[in-house]
Design an enzyme around this catalytic site. Structure first.
Site, PDB file in Angstrom:
ATOM      1  CE  LYS A 257      10.990   4.642  -0.999  1.00 36.38           C
ATOM      2  NZ  LYS A 257      11.088   5.148   0.568  1.00 36.38           N
ATOM      3  CG  ASP A 262       8.290  10.097  -0.175  1.00 35.93           C
ATOM      4  OD1 ASP A 262       7.243  10.371  -0.124  1.00 35.93           O
ATOM      5  OD2 ASP A 262       8.944   9.543   0.855  1.00 35.93           O
ATOM      6  CE  LYS A 269       9.379  12.127   2.537  1.00 36.33           C
ATOM      7  NZ  LYS A 269       9.853  11.191   4.008  1.00 36.33           N
ATOM      8  CG  ASP A 280      12.311   7.668  -1.073  1.00 36.27           C
ATOM      9  OD1 ASP A 280      13.178   7.361  -0.438  1.00 36.27           O
ATOM     10  OD2 ASP A 280      11.116   7.976  -1.035  1.00 36.27           O
ATOM     11  CG  ASP A 339       6.561  10.260   4.343  1.00 37.92           C
ATOM     12  OD1 ASP A 339       7.048  10.161   3.438  1.00 37.92           O
ATOM     13  OD2 ASP A 339       7.154  10.676   5.141  1.00 37.92           O
ATOM     14  CD  GLU A 341       6.943   6.699   0.176  1.00 40.03           C
ATOM     15  OE1 GLU A 341       8.113   6.524  -0.235  1.00 40.03           O
ATOM     16  OE2 GLU A 341       6.595   7.141   1.200  1.00 40.03           O
ATOM     17  NE  ARG A 343       6.564   1.017   5.215  1.00 38.90           N
ATOM     18  CZ  ARG A 343       6.973   1.505   6.718  1.00 38.90           C
ATOM     19  NH1 ARG A 343       6.147   0.793   7.606  1.00 38.90           N
ATOM     20  NH2 ARG A 343       7.839   2.416   6.944  1.00 38.90           N
TER      21      ARG A 343
END
Length: 498
Positions: A257, A262, A269, A280, A339, A341, A343
């Site tokens: 990933k 993010d 967030k 991230d 959020d 995202e 996956r």
């Protein structure tokens, strides 16, 4: 740093510092520890009796070496014996980190337990990890020359040179991955990560970069959708080792990933600690670093690293809750939480990897806050289908000195992803979120697959005796070990309905 294996007794080593682990069952200083203490003239017993070191309060203590040829002893808190490679890597990292900024130029590490080559490889990697400074990426005015100083040479008493040499290469690879994860979002965004990946062609790798037009042509609606609101457009990076092309029916893809920053997107967030979201991209950093390392150790390995790179930003064109997007495998996904995202980009990346010939897949991701809550910063969780494939990466992590723990892939949770508008939604709710995230990913891969969640282990939120605040290089060593083992492994097949 130079690393070298030596034979003989630790009592005869002439170095600036001799590092010695002390375990909980060493209260009486029996056996090998008693012999070293006697040779030192009682220096270890003196340090313990005077409270300079104990197993409750201290991670380490630097004390006078008494009659030994070493100038000082570094007593290390070994805790409970066992977990050979994990313990070896941790102790070595504590040892070299303890000496950072000091005058010690040479260090000898004695692990005491007759460790095997895996442990010594992990120890060498750990010794290099202990010298890592995140501040070296950009530099700080207050970092004086003395603060930057680290040990020049580490000797491993009782090790094999081949094991130590391999550990040094892995340690350098871990440091490379940590640098990638620690670099700030204004410095390392998707296009820049692609530039970094292209440099791996110097190691004999074939590097392919997919841009937004390619993603549209291939139907990667999930990956493209996450990045559509950011100023920096998404990229998909693929690094194929020389062994990939002629591998026949056995090819391993490691997919990481890569969210360079993010914000959470429209489902934004909280502001507190949002700066840590540059980490991230730690999964992408791990697979790129692993590919680079394996290319230097065993370039004929049938390995491909895939890193989908995006920024998840709340721009005017950002993906909205309620949007429906189409995945590369044809499934439609209703985005209920922008959020969730990671996956989405992994789903398209794994589908693409299969299309490129991957017969076995491992994805690595800072995927869920639930992982950090459940496991903290010591243990990475993994899910597997079939479980036999998961055991292979569990074994590889154990040999590499990392701590992975299997979690159940609960198919019954699939119902939480039902959508009235699409094949699936992208968020199944907070309860069981760690498991549900893996269940979502399982919909987008058909070959043997393992998902590793490193959300808690990818970076430290505070200084530790074994590492500074920031990226840890989680999963790099485990992926390297798995790839090195892969050609000779007995590999399971996916059983329909498993």
């Amino acid at each position: 740093m130079r690393v070298r294996a030596i034979s003989g007794s630790p009592a005869d080593v002439t170095v600036d510092v001799l590092a010695v682990p002390i375990y909980r069952d060493d209260a009486e200083l029996s056996g090998d520890l008693a012999e070293l203490d006697a040779a030192s003239g009682g220096a270890i017993r003196h340090a313990i009796d005077w409270g300079e070191f104990n197993l409750v309060e201290h991670a380490s203590a630097l004390v006078d070496a008494g009659d030994l040829p070493a100038e000082r002893l570094l007593l290390l808190n070994g805790g409970v014996r066992g977990r050979g490679a994990f313990r070896a890597r941790r102790l070595a990292a504590v040892a070299t980190r303890r000496l950072n900024g000091r005058g010690a130029r040479s260090l000898a590490i004695w692990l005491r337990d007759g460790e095997d080559d895996d442990a010594w490889t992990a120890a060498a990697a750990g010794a290099i990890a202990g010298t890592y400074r995140a501040t070296a990426i950009y530099g700080r005015v207050r970092d004086t020359e003395a603060m930057q100083r680290s040990t020049d040479e580490v000797l491993f008493v009782g090790a094999s040179q081949a094991a130590v040499d391999r550990g040094a290469i892995i340690g350098e690879g871990i440091a490379f991955g940590r640098d990638l994860a620690n670099r700030s979002a204004n410095d390392l965004y998707p296009e820049r990560m692609a530039e970094v990946a292209r440099e791996l062609s110097d190691d004999g790798c074939r590097v392919e970069i997919l841009e937004p037009a390619d993603m549209e042509r291939l139907g990667m609606g999930l990956l493209a959708g996450v990045g559509q609101g950011a100023a920096h457009e998404p990229r998909l990076i693929a690094i194929k080792l020389p062994g990939w092309e002629d591998a026949g029916d056995r090819r391993l893809a490691i997919v990481g990933k890569g969210v360079c920053f993010d914000s959470g997107g429209i489902s934004i967030k909280p502001a507190e600690n949002m700066g840590d979201m540059k980490h991230d991209k730690s999964g992408a950093a791990a697979v790129i670093a692993a590919a680079r390392t394996v290319a230097r150790l065993a370039p004929d390995t049938p390995l491909m690293a895939v890193a989908p790179m995006v920024e998840n930003m709340p721009g005017g064109n950002a993906q909205r809750p309620g949007d429906v997007v189409k995945a590369m495998n044809g499934m439609t996904v209703e985005v209920t939480n922008t959020d969730a995202e990671g996956r989405l980009i992994l789903a398209d990346a794994m589908t693409w990897a299969e299309g490129e010939g991957a017969t076995h897949v491992v994805d690595v991701a800072t995927l869920t806050g639930a992982h950090a809550i459940a496991f903290g910063d010591q243990v990475s969780a993994y899910f597997a289908r079939p479980r036999e494939w998961g055991s292979r990466i569990g074994d590889a992590a154990e040999r590499a000195g990392e701590w992975f723990w299997e979690m159940p892939l609960v198919a019954e949770y699939r119902a939480s992803y039902d959508s009235p508008h699409a094949d699936i939604v992208n968020s199944g709710g907070r309860d069981g979120a760690l498991i549900k995230a893996a269940v979502f990913l399982s919909e987008f891969v058909t070959v043997p697959w393992v998902h590793v969640d490193i959300a808690g282990t990818a970076y430290l939120s505070a200084e530790k005796p074994y590492g500074p605040k920031g990226a840890t290089g989680a999963a790099v060593a485990a992926l390297v070990q798995l790839a090195l083992d892969f050609p000779g492994l007995s590999l399971p097949e996916v059983i329909p309905g498993d």
